[in-house]
Structure formats: structure tokens, C-alpha cells
Write an enzyme that holds these catalytic residues in place. Structure first.
Site: not given
Ligand code: C5P
Length: 232
Positions: A29-31, A57
Site C-alpha cells: 500500500t502507500n502513505d 485503505r
């Protein structure tokens, strides 16, 4: 229109970072916190729009008072967005969509092998914004031009040139360029500083302010350019 200038408009906002699964318990995923997308959805809701939030998310819970659609991965988000396009007046793609996903999604948890190294193969994800642009260019069955489309872009250099090029390649109406080099802007924070670009170049630079204030201003620009303010 008064205080509800988006009354009667159906808007779709994407928010959060996609999760690209490797197996049932692991993912990439990422920030992205989802905060910018949430603020855009809330502002539209408060201006009277019928809001669908397609949510990957995120850090916190999504806002109330809108239609929530969960889409974990880029592929799920593509599906969730495309099926709703015919009934949408504006799309804002604030989600951070992963460019790649694991080539294989294992059905059960991957076991440790004997080797000290593991190579993970990734494959390209569909570009949702580009798919929307292509859908609009083809013209839908109802011969409508399709929704007004706003994309986001995190740029570090040559912001204007990259934003305008991205806008034309992806076929959207506005690109909101995140000034990622600036303190207090971008991922995780409650504030942002952005530049809004149209096909002709810079439309407006929004200095550091709350994401909610950025969202309010963005909707004002969309209303004006989509011709939703009615005869003056
Ligand atoms: O090309 P880049 O990732 O900078 O473009 C950002 C914009 O494109 C964002 O609006 C993002 O939501 C959208 N995007 C997408 N699908 C992808 C990658 C980006 O819709 N696979």
C-alpha cells in the site's frame, strides 16, 4: 442555489491508498491517509450534492452522510468507478492508486522458503483516470459528454508542464497538483497547498490552508467550469 450550490449534482470521489494483496495477510500500500478525498466528499455533501465515496485503505473512518463503496485494490476501484460513470456528474480522483500489484495473488499464506532472497514480480495496474478519459472520448450510449473529471498529481519538478501533459494524456478537465515539496502539504496532514491546472495552464494556486478549505475552493472552480452556477 444559495448555500447548497451542488444540489441535484451526483458526485463520485475516490479516496485513500489502494491495497494490492500478495496473499491473505500481506499487501502493498502507500502513505495516503484519505484526508484530502474525505474533505472533498464532505464539502460536496455540505453543498447539497449526492455523494458516492469510493474508498480504499484510509487512516480514519469515512465521513457520514454519503454513499460509501469499499474498493480495496486498483482493479476493484476501477470496477466501482466505471459502473457508476453513466449516473455521475463529476468525478474527483483523490485516491492514491498503486501503479503496480503483485503478479500472483496467493490463495493461502506464503511460506518461508529456504532461500535468503525472494523476488516479487509486479504487474502494471489499470490507470482509472485514463480509463475514465477513454470512456468519455468514446462517448457513452446516451451521447452525453460524461462527467466533469478532476485528477490529482503529486509532482516535484516541472509541475505545470507535467500537470498539463497528464491532463491531456488522461483526458480530464482539471489536475490538482500537490506541492509535495512543501511542509504541511500532502500525505497525512490536515492542510494542503495545491495548484489547479486546466488545459490552458494554471487556473489557480491555493496556498497552504486546511484540506477542507482547499476542497471548498476546488468545488467552486468545478462549478464555474462545468457551467453549474446557472445564469447570473
Ligand atoms: O500518473 P499519476 O499517478 O501521477 O496520476 C495521478 C492521478 O491519476 C490521480 O488522480 C490518481 O487517482 C489517478 N490514477 C488512477 N489510476 C492509477 C494511477 C493513478 O486513477 N493506476
Amino acid at each position: 442555489a444559495g448555500s447548497r450550490p451542488l444540489a441535484g449534482k451526483r458526485v463520485l470521489v475516490t479516496a485513500g491508498g489502494t491495497m494490492e494483496r500478495l496473499d491473505p495477510v500481506r499487501y502493498i500500500t502507500n502513505d495516503s491517509s484519505g484526508k484530502m478525498g474525505f474533505a472533498i466528499a464532505e464539502a460536496a455533501r455540505d453543498q447539497g450534492a449526492d455523494v458516492t465515496l469510493v474508498c480504499a485503505r484510509t487512516d480514519g473512518p469515512p465521513p457520514a452522510g454519503l454513499r460509501l463503496v469499499k474498493a480495496e485494490s486498483a482493479e476493484e476501484m476501477l470496477e466501482a468507478v466505471m459502473v457508476r460513470l453513466p449516473e455521475t456528474d463529476a468525478v474527483v480522483k483523490a485516491a492514491a492508486v498503486a501503479d503496480y500489484r503483485p503478479a500472483v495473488r496467493h490463495e493461502s499464506k506464503m511460506k518461508k522458503g529456504a532461500s535468503e532472497r525472494l523476488t516479487l514480480e509486479l504487474v502494471r495496474n489499470p490507470d482509472i483516470l485514463q480509463a475514465i478519459g477513454e470512456w468519455r472520448r468514446q462517448g457513452s450510449a446516451a451521447a452525453v459528454r460524461g462527467p466533469f473529471v478532476v485528477g490529482f498529481a503529486a509532482e516535484t519538478n516541472d509541475v505545470e508542464r507535467n500537470a498539463v501533459e497528464k491532463l491531456s494524456r488522461k483526458g480530464c478537465d482539471l489536475i490538482v497538483a500537490n506541492d509535495v515539496s512543501q511542509e504541511g502539504a500532502g500525505f497525512g496532514t490536515d492542510t494542503n497547498a495545491v495548484q489547479v491546472y486546466g488545459a490552458e495552464g494554471l487556473v489557480e494556486a491555493l496556498p497552504l490552508q486546511s484540506k477542507r478549505a482547499v476542497a471548498e475552493r476546488l468545488w467552486a472552480i468545478v462549478r464555474e467550469r462545468a457551467g453549474w452556477n446557472g445564469p447570473q
